[in-house]
Motif scaffolding. Structure first.
Motif, PDB file in Angstrom:
ATOM      1  N   ILE A  78      88.053  15.951 -13.006  1.00 33.82           N
ATOM      2  CA  ILE A  78      87.646  16.740 -11.838  1.00 33.82           C
ATOM      3  C   ILE A  78      86.131  16.828 -11.820  1.00 33.82           C
ATOM      4  O   ILE A  78      85.517  17.285 -12.789  1.00 33.82           O
ATOM      5  CB  ILE A  78      88.248  18.159 -11.897  1.00 33.82           C
ATOM      6  N   LYS A  79      85.536  16.386 -10.716  1.00 28.86           N
ATOM      7  CA  LYS A  79      84.093  16.547 -10.514  1.00 28.86           C
ATOM      8  C   LYS A  79      83.909  17.709  -9.553  1.00 28.86           C
ATOM      9  O   LYS A  79      84.653  17.844  -8.580  1.00 28.86           O
ATOM     10  CB  LYS A  79      83.472  15.284  -9.945  1.00 28.86           C
ATOM     11  N   VAL A  80      82.930  18.543  -9.837  1.00 31.73           N
ATOM     12  CA  VAL A  80      82.707  19.759  -9.053  1.00 31.73           C
ATOM     13  C   VAL A  80      81.258  19.788  -8.567  1.00 31.73           C
ATOM     14  O   VAL A  80      80.328  19.688  -9.375  1.00 31.73           O
ATOM     15  CB  VAL A  80      82.994  21.025  -9.895  1.00 31.73           C
ATOM     16  N   GLN A  81      81.085  19.938  -7.269  1.00 35.98           N
ATOM     17  CA  GLN A  81      79.746  20.054  -6.684  1.00 35.98           C
ATOM     18  C   GLN A  81      79.273  21.513  -6.790  1.00 35.98           C
ATOM     19  O   GLN A  81      80.057  22.402  -7.109  1.00 35.98           O
ATOM     20  CB  GLN A  81      79.763  19.598  -5.222  1.00 35.98           C
ATOM     21  N   SER A  82      78.036  21.756  -6.474  1.00 31.28           N
ATOM     22  CA  SER A  82      77.446  23.085  -6.660  1.00 31.28           C
ATOM     23  C   SER A  82      78.168  24.181  -5.879  1.00 31.28           C
ATOM     24  O   SER A  82      78.205  25.322  -6.310  1.00 31.28           O
ATOM     25  CB  SER A  82      75.964  23.076  -6.292  1.00 31.28           C
ATOM     26  N   GLY A  83      78.781  23.862  -4.753  1.00 30.04           N
ATOM     27  CA  GLY A  83      79.509  24.858  -3.969  1.00 30.04           C
ATOM     28  C   GLY A  83      80.971  24.991  -4.362  1.00 30.04           C
ATOM     29  O   GLY A  83      81.711  25.757  -3.751  1.00 30.04           O
ATOM     30  N   GLY A  84      81.411  24.237  -5.373  1.00 28.86           N
ATOM     31  CA  GLY A  84      82.800  24.305  -5.817  1.00 28.86           C
ATOM     32  C   GLY A  84      83.697  23.232  -5.208  1.00 28.86           C
ATOM     33  O   GLY A  84      84.880  23.162  -5.528  1.00 28.86           O
ATOM     34  N   GLN A  85      83.152  22.379  -4.313  1.00 30.82           N
ATOM     35  CA  GLN A  85      83.951  21.297  -3.737  1.00 30.82           C
ATOM     36  C   GLN A  85      84.309  20.307  -4.851  1.00 30.82           C
ATOM     37  O   GLN A  85      83.504  20.035  -5.734  1.00 30.82           O
ATOM     38  CB  GLN A  85      83.191  20.551  -2.624  1.00 30.82           C
ATOM     39  N   THR A  86      85.526  19.759  -4.779  1.00 33.06           N
ATOM     40  CA  THR A  86      86.017  18.919  -5.863  1.00 33.06           C
ATOM     41  C   THR A  86      86.396  17.518  -5.401  1.00 33.06           C
ATOM     42  O   THR A  86      86.738  17.306  -4.238  1.00 33.06           O
ATOM     43  CB  THR A  86      87.270  19.542  -6.509  1.00 33.06           C
ATOM     44  N   LEU A 105      86.735  25.354  -6.028  1.00 35.22           N
ATOM     45  CA  LEU A 105      86.741  26.034  -7.321  1.00 35.22           C
ATOM     46  C   LEU A 105      85.531  26.972  -7.376  1.00 35.22           C
ATOM     47  O   LEU A 105      84.647  26.886  -6.522  1.00 35.22           O
ATOM     48  CB  LEU A 105      86.659  25.006  -8.453  1.00 35.22           C
ATOM     49  N   PRO A 106      85.482  27.852  -8.364  1.00 33.59           N
ATOM     50  CA  PRO A 106      84.292  28.708  -8.488  1.00 33.59           C
ATOM     51  C   PRO A 106      83.038  27.835  -8.596  1.00 33.59           C
ATOM     52  O   PRO A 106      83.072  26.767  -9.212  1.00 33.59           O
ATOM     53  CB  PRO A 106      84.528  29.473  -9.790  1.00 33.59           C
ATOM     54  N   ALA A 107      81.966  28.282  -7.990  1.00 36.27           N
ATOM     55  CA  ALA A 107      80.702  27.547  -8.093  1.00 36.27           C
ATOM     56  C   ALA A 107      80.274  27.506  -9.556  1.00 36.27           C
ATOM     57  O   ALA A 107      80.306  28.528 -10.233  1.00 36.27           O
ATOM     58  CB  ALA A 107      79.632  28.212  -7.236  1.00 36.27           C
ATOM     59  N   PRO A 108      79.898  26.334 -10.053  1.00 33.96           N
ATOM     60  CA  PRO A 108      79.512  26.251 -11.470  1.00 33.96           C
ATOM     61  C   PRO A 108      78.167  26.906 -11.736  1.00 33.96           C
ATOM     62  O   PRO A 108      77.301  26.932 -10.865  1.00 33.96           O
ATOM     63  CB  PRO A 108      79.437  24.745 -11.728  1.00 33.96           C
ATOM     64  N   PRO A 109      77.989  27.439 -12.950  1.00 32.75           N
ATOM     65  CA  PRO A 109      76.687  27.992 -13.305  1.00 32.75           C
ATOM     66  C   PRO A 109      75.649  26.873 -13.334  1.00 32.75           C
ATOM     67  O   PRO A 109      75.970  25.709 -13.587  1.00 32.75           O
ATOM     68  CB  PRO A 109      76.900  28.599 -14.686  1.00 32.75           C
ATOM     69  N   GLN A 110      74.425  27.223 -13.077  1.00 34.43           N
ATOM     70  CA  GLN A 110      73.340  26.241 -12.989  1.00 34.43           C
ATOM     71  C   GLN A 110      73.233  25.401 -14.263  1.00 34.43           C
ATOM     72  O   GLN A 110      72.912  24.222 -14.198  1.00 34.43           O
ATOM     73  CB  GLN A 110      72.028  26.958 -12.706  1.00 34.43           C
ATOM     74  N   ALA A 123      75.939  22.658 -13.755  1.00 31.11           N
ATOM     75  CA  ALA A 123      76.203  22.130 -12.414  1.00 31.11           C
ATOM     76  C   ALA A 123      75.947  20.633 -12.304  1.00 31.11           C
ATOM     77  O   ALA A 123      76.759  19.895 -11.751  1.00 31.11           O
ATOM     78  CB  ALA A 123      75.381  22.892 -11.379  1.00 31.11           C
ATOM     79  N   ALA A 124      74.828  20.155 -12.820  1.00 28.58           N
ATOM     80  CA  ALA A 124      74.505  18.729 -12.723  1.00 28.58           C
ATOM     81  C   ALA A 124      75.524  17.878 -13.478  1.00 28.58           C
ATOM     82  O   ALA A 124      75.969  16.837 -12.985  1.00 28.58           O
ATOM     83  CB  ALA A 124      73.093  18.464 -13.241  1.00 28.58           C
ATOM     84  N   GLU A 125      75.908  18.310 -14.659  1.00 30.31           N
ATOM     85  CA  GLU A 125      76.888  17.557 -15.457  1.00 30.31           C
ATOM     86  C   GLU A 125      78.255  17.527 -14.773  1.00 30.31           C
ATOM     87  O   GLU A 125      78.929  16.508 -14.751  1.00 30.31           O
ATOM     88  CB  GLU A 125      77.011  18.165 -16.852  1.00 30.31           C
ATOM     89  N   LEU A 126      78.673  18.656 -14.191  1.00 27.23           N
ATOM     90  CA  LEU A 126      79.958  18.706 -13.497  1.00 27.23           C
ATOM     91  C   LEU A 126      79.959  17.823 -12.252  1.00 27.23           C
ATOM     92  O   LEU A 126      80.970  17.202 -11.932  1.00 27.23           O
ATOM     93  CB  LEU A 126      80.311  20.143 -13.121  1.00 27.23           C
ATOM     94  N   ALA A 127      78.839  17.753 -11.546  1.00 26.95           N
ATOM     95  CA  ALA A 127      78.755  16.917 -10.353  1.00 26.95           C
ATOM     96  C   ALA A 127      78.748  15.431 -10.722  1.00 26.95           C
ATOM     97  O   ALA A 127      79.374  14.620 -10.046  1.00 26.95           O
ATOM     98  CB  ALA A 127      77.501  17.265  -9.556  1.00 26.95           C
TER      99      ALA A 127
END
Length: 165
Positions: A91-99, A125-130, A133-137
């Motif tokens: 699952i990749k998550v953008q800063s706003g929680g979009q997956t 999903l919940p917005a990732p902490p800063q 965030a880059a790693e999740l995206a």
């Protein structure tokens, strides 16, 4: 005869002292992010669960969010010993929680589609902490769906230990 006795004594098993593990002294991860704080205060089987890294804390918050959105198909008990299927999803998550989600392992196509549907139902999903965030995206994280024979599931991140029989 004495030589044989000495050789036999040397081969005899020696009793080793029991190994005692020292308790972990790692401090709990701290973050001002609501999802991280909510996750760090979870209780699993009466034990306090503390995320060790911001990524682990986010993964737990995301798993809670997915389970909450799909409560009607969630497994309430321990996963059975022989599971119907184990589905692994990146699952990749953008800063706003979009997956975006990608199936990595799926022996059952119907349950793989169900796992993707559970993510869609929980989006965003919940917005990732800063801090992550880059790693999740860029790379995302993996989560594993554990399906019992009745079609109910649990997520490995939050699942209690599997039954042994």
């Amino acid at each position: 005869m004495t030589l044989v006795a000495l050789v036999m004594t040397g081969c005899a098993p020696t009793e080793r002292p029991p190994v005692v593990e020292a308790p972990s002294a790692a401090p709990p991860a701290q973050s001002a992010d609501n999802a991280t704080n909510k996750t760090a205060s979870l209780r699993d089987e009466g034990k306090h669960v503390v995320a060790r890294t911001p990524m682990e804390a986010y993964k737990r918050a995301a798993a809670e969010h997915i389970l909450e959105a799909n409560r009607e198909r969630m497994m309430l008990a321990q996963p059975q010993a022989l599971l119907r299927a184990v589905i692994v999803v990146k699952i990749k998550v953008q800063s706003g929680g979009q997956t975006t989600a990608e199936i990595l392992r799926a022996p059952d196509r119907t349950l793989a589609a169900h796992a993707i549907e559970t993510i869609k139902r929980a989006s965003p999903l919940p917005a990732p902490p800063q801090s992550v965030a880059a790693e999740l995206a860029r790379h995302g994280f993996t989560e594993t769906w554990l399906y019992n024979s009745d079609g109910r599931f649990h997520l490995r991140t939050l699942a209690p230990p599997q039954l042994t029989e």
